[in-house]
Design a protein around this motif. Structure first.
Motif, PDB file in Angstrom:
ATOM      1  N   PRO A 111      60.663  18.882  10.400  1.00  0.00           N
ATOM      2  CA  PRO A 111      59.634  19.181   9.406  1.00  0.00           C
ATOM      3  C   PRO A 111      58.269  18.672   9.864  1.00  0.00           C
ATOM      4  N   LEU A 112      57.231  19.363   9.439  1.00  0.00           N
ATOM      5  CA  LEU A 112      55.871  19.044   9.865  1.00  0.00           C
ATOM      6  C   LEU A 112      55.508  17.582   9.623  1.00  0.00           C
ATOM      7  N   GLN A 113      55.862  17.040   8.465  1.00  0.00           N
ATOM      8  CA  GLN A 113      55.493  15.654   8.179  1.00  0.00           C
ATOM      9  C   GLN A 113      56.128  14.703   9.184  1.00  0.00           C
ATOM     10  N   GLU A 114      57.327  15.010   9.619  1.00  0.00           N
ATOM     11  CA  GLU A 114      57.988  14.197  10.637  1.00  0.00           C
ATOM     12  C   GLU A 114      57.189  14.219  11.944  1.00  0.00           C
ATOM     13  N   LEU A 115      56.709  15.399  12.336  1.00  0.00           N
ATOM     14  CA  LEU A 115      55.897  15.516  13.555  1.00  0.00           C
ATOM     15  C   LEU A 115      54.586  14.760  13.423  1.00  0.00           C
ATOM     16  N   ILE A 116      53.960  14.871  12.254  1.00  0.00           N
ATOM     17  CA  ILE A 116      52.701  14.157  12.021  1.00  0.00           C
ATOM     18  C   ILE A 116      52.930  12.657  12.101  1.00  0.00           C
ATOM     19  N   ASP A 117      53.994  12.169  11.480  1.00  0.00           N
ATOM     20  CA  ASP A 117      54.301  10.734  11.527  1.00  0.00           C
ATOM     21  C   ASP A 117      54.548  10.257  12.953  1.00  0.00           C
ATOM     22  N   GLN A 118      55.273  11.060  13.743  1.00  0.00           N
ATOM     23  CA  GLN A 118      55.528  10.709  15.146  1.00  0.00           C
ATOM     24  C   GLN A 118      54.224  10.663  15.935  1.00  0.00           C
ATOM     25  N   THR A 119      53.341  11.638  15.696  1.00  0.00           N
ATOM     26  CA  THR A 119      52.061  11.687  16.394  1.00  0.00           C
ATOM     27  C   THR A 119      51.201  10.490  16.013  1.00  0.00           C
ATOM     28  N   ARG A 120      51.152  10.182  14.731  1.00  0.00           N
ATOM     29  CA  ARG A 120      50.373   9.022  14.281  1.00  0.00           C
ATOM     30  C   ARG A 120      50.869   7.740  14.947  1.00  0.00           C
ATOM     31  N   GLU A 121      52.174   7.582  15.037  1.00  0.00           N
ATOM     32  CA  GLU A 121      52.745   6.392  15.659  1.00  0.00           C
ATOM     33  C   GLU A 121      52.388   6.327  17.140  1.00  0.00           C
ATOM     34  N   ARG A 122      52.493   7.471  17.822  1.00  0.00           N
ATOM     35  CA  ARG A 122      52.222   7.524  19.260  1.00  0.00           C
ATOM     36  C   ARG A 122      50.768   7.203  19.589  1.00  0.00           C
ATOM     37  N   PHE A 123      49.834   7.637  18.727  1.00  0.00           N
ATOM     38  CA  PHE A 123      48.412   7.495  19.041  1.00  0.00           C
ATOM     39  C   PHE A 123      47.696   6.406  18.251  1.00  0.00           C
ATOM     40  N   LYS A 124      48.418   5.632  17.445  1.00  0.00           N
ATOM     41  CA  LYS A 124      47.754   4.696  16.546  1.00  0.00           C
ATOM     42  C   LYS A 124      46.896   3.652  17.255  1.00  0.00           C
ATOM     43  N   ASN A 125      47.243   3.238  18.449  1.00  0.00           N
ATOM     44  CA  ASN A 125      46.467   2.232  19.171  1.00  0.00           C
ATOM     45  C   ASN A 125      45.670   2.809  20.336  1.00  0.00           C
ATOM     46  N   SER A 126      45.544   4.135  20.386  1.00  0.00           N
ATOM     47  CA  SER A 126      44.825   4.786  21.480  1.00  0.00           C
ATOM     48  C   SER A 126      43.346   4.941  21.134  1.00  0.00           C
ATOM     49  N   PRO A 127      42.476   4.756  22.138  1.00  0.00           N
ATOM     50  CA  PRO A 127      41.040   4.974  21.901  1.00  0.00           C
ATOM     51  C   PRO A 127      40.744   6.478  21.886  1.00  0.00           C
ATOM     52  N   LEU A 128      40.554   7.037  20.699  1.00  0.00           N
ATOM     53  CA  LEU A 128      40.304   8.461  20.557  1.00  0.00           C
ATOM     54  C   LEU A 128      38.955   8.709  19.901  1.00  0.00           C
ATOM     55  N   THR A 129      38.356   9.854  20.208  1.00  0.00           N
ATOM     56  CA  THR A 129      37.115  10.243  19.548  1.00  0.00           C
ATOM     57  C   THR A 129      37.445  10.631  18.104  1.00  0.00           C
ATOM     58  N   PRO A 130      36.443  10.703  17.237  1.00  0.00           N
ATOM     59  CA  PRO A 130      36.704  11.149  15.861  1.00  0.00           C
ATOM     60  C   PRO A 130      37.349  12.535  15.807  1.00  0.00           C
ATOM     61  N   GLU A 131      36.923  13.451  16.681  1.00  0.00           N
ATOM     62  CA  GLU A 131      37.521  14.784  16.708  1.00  0.00           C
ATOM     63  C   GLU A 131      38.993  14.721  17.121  1.00  0.00           C
ATOM     64  N   GLU A 132      39.308  13.912  18.118  1.00  0.00           N
ATOM     65  CA  GLU A 132      40.703  13.761  18.540  1.00  0.00           C
ATOM     66  C   GLU A 132      41.543  13.143  17.425  1.00  0.00           C
ATOM     67  N   ARG A 133      40.972  12.195  16.682  1.00  0.00           N
ATOM     68  CA  ARG A 133      41.700  11.575  15.571  1.00  0.00           C
ATOM     69  C   ARG A 133      42.033  12.615  14.503  1.00  0.00           C
ATOM     70  N   ARG A 134      41.094  13.537  14.217  1.00  0.00           N
ATOM     71  CA  ARG A 134      41.364  14.623  13.262  1.00  0.00           C
ATOM     72  C   ARG A 134      42.416  15.577  13.830  1.00  0.00           C
ATOM     73  N   GLN A 135      42.291  15.904  15.122  1.00  0.00           N
ATOM     74  CA  GLN A 135      43.217  16.828  15.764  1.00  0.00           C
ATOM     75  C   GLN A 135      44.651  16.336  15.683  1.00  0.00           C
ATOM     76  N   TYR A 136      44.840  15.022  15.812  1.00  0.00           N
ATOM     77  CA  TYR A 136      46.168  14.435  15.803  1.00  0.00           C
ATOM     78  C   TYR A 136      46.556  13.891  14.423  1.00  0.00           C
ATOM     79  N   TYR A 137      45.865  14.365  13.384  1.00  0.00           N
ATOM     80  CA  TYR A 137      46.183  13.993  12.000  1.00  0.00           C
ATOM     81  C   TYR A 137      46.136  12.488  11.757  1.00  0.00           C
ATOM     82  N   LEU A 138      45.262  11.800  12.459  1.00  0.00           N
ATOM     83  CA  LEU A 138      45.158  10.359  12.266  1.00  0.00           C
ATOM     84  C   LEU A 138      44.140  10.014  11.188  1.00  0.00           C
ATOM     85  N   GLU A 139      43.356  10.976  10.780  1.00  0.00           N
ATOM     86  CA  GLU A 139      42.370  10.773   9.701  1.00  0.00           C
ATOM     87  C   GLU A 139      42.472  11.880   8.697  1.00  0.00           C
TER      88      GLU A 139
END
Length: 139
Positions: A111-139
């Motif tokens: 399910p999509l929410q599962e993928l979003i949660d996995q992505t958030r976990e994978r990228f939570k400590n990564s230095p990303l631009t604001p656009e990348e954070r939106r792209q990966y559903y972190l904001e």
């Protein structure tokens, strides 16, 4: 003669094209609502998920792509052969892909929410631009 009319309330139809695009159409008005470009080869098939919240497309570039609500790609998967057709299982958790090599590949699709949660976990400590954070559903 009995006339049959198909009506739907706010639903959409997704179509694939040899011009390397996917189009989302309003099922009531027939108006094209959105065009997805960026495929590397013709797109041979498209199908909506059972809940109507996402769609899958198969392309001759050996990939399938899943988009959420007709807005953005959330999943891309490469296969070893040209992809002719892709569709969701009735529960939306598996995608079946028919390929030129004669195989049908079954791909687990959580399910999509599962993928979003996995992505958030994978990228939570990564230095990303604001656009990348939106792209990966972190904001």
């Amino acid at each position: 003669d009995e006339k049959i009319r198909i009506r739907s309330a706010g639903s959409a139809i997704v179509s694939a094209s040899n011009d390397k695009t996917i189009r989302i159409w309003d099922a009531v008005t027939g108006e094209c609502k959105q065009v997805f470009e960026g495929y590397n080869h013709l797109v041979s098939s498209s199908a909506s998920s059972p809940d109507g919240r996402k769609f899958v497309s198969a392309s001759w570039d050996n990939t399938i792509k899943v988009c959420n609500n007709g807005s953005r790609e959330v999943y891309s998967y490469s296969l070893p052969s040209t992809c002719y057709a892709a569709t969701f299982s009735p529960d939306g958790r598996t995608i079946a892909v028919a390929c030129e090599d004669g195989n049908i590949y079954l791909i687990d699709f959580p399910p999509l929410q599962e993928l979003i949660d996995q992505t958030r976990e994978r990228f939570k400590n990564s230095p990303l631009t604001p656009e990348e954070r939106r792209q990966y559903y972190l904001e």
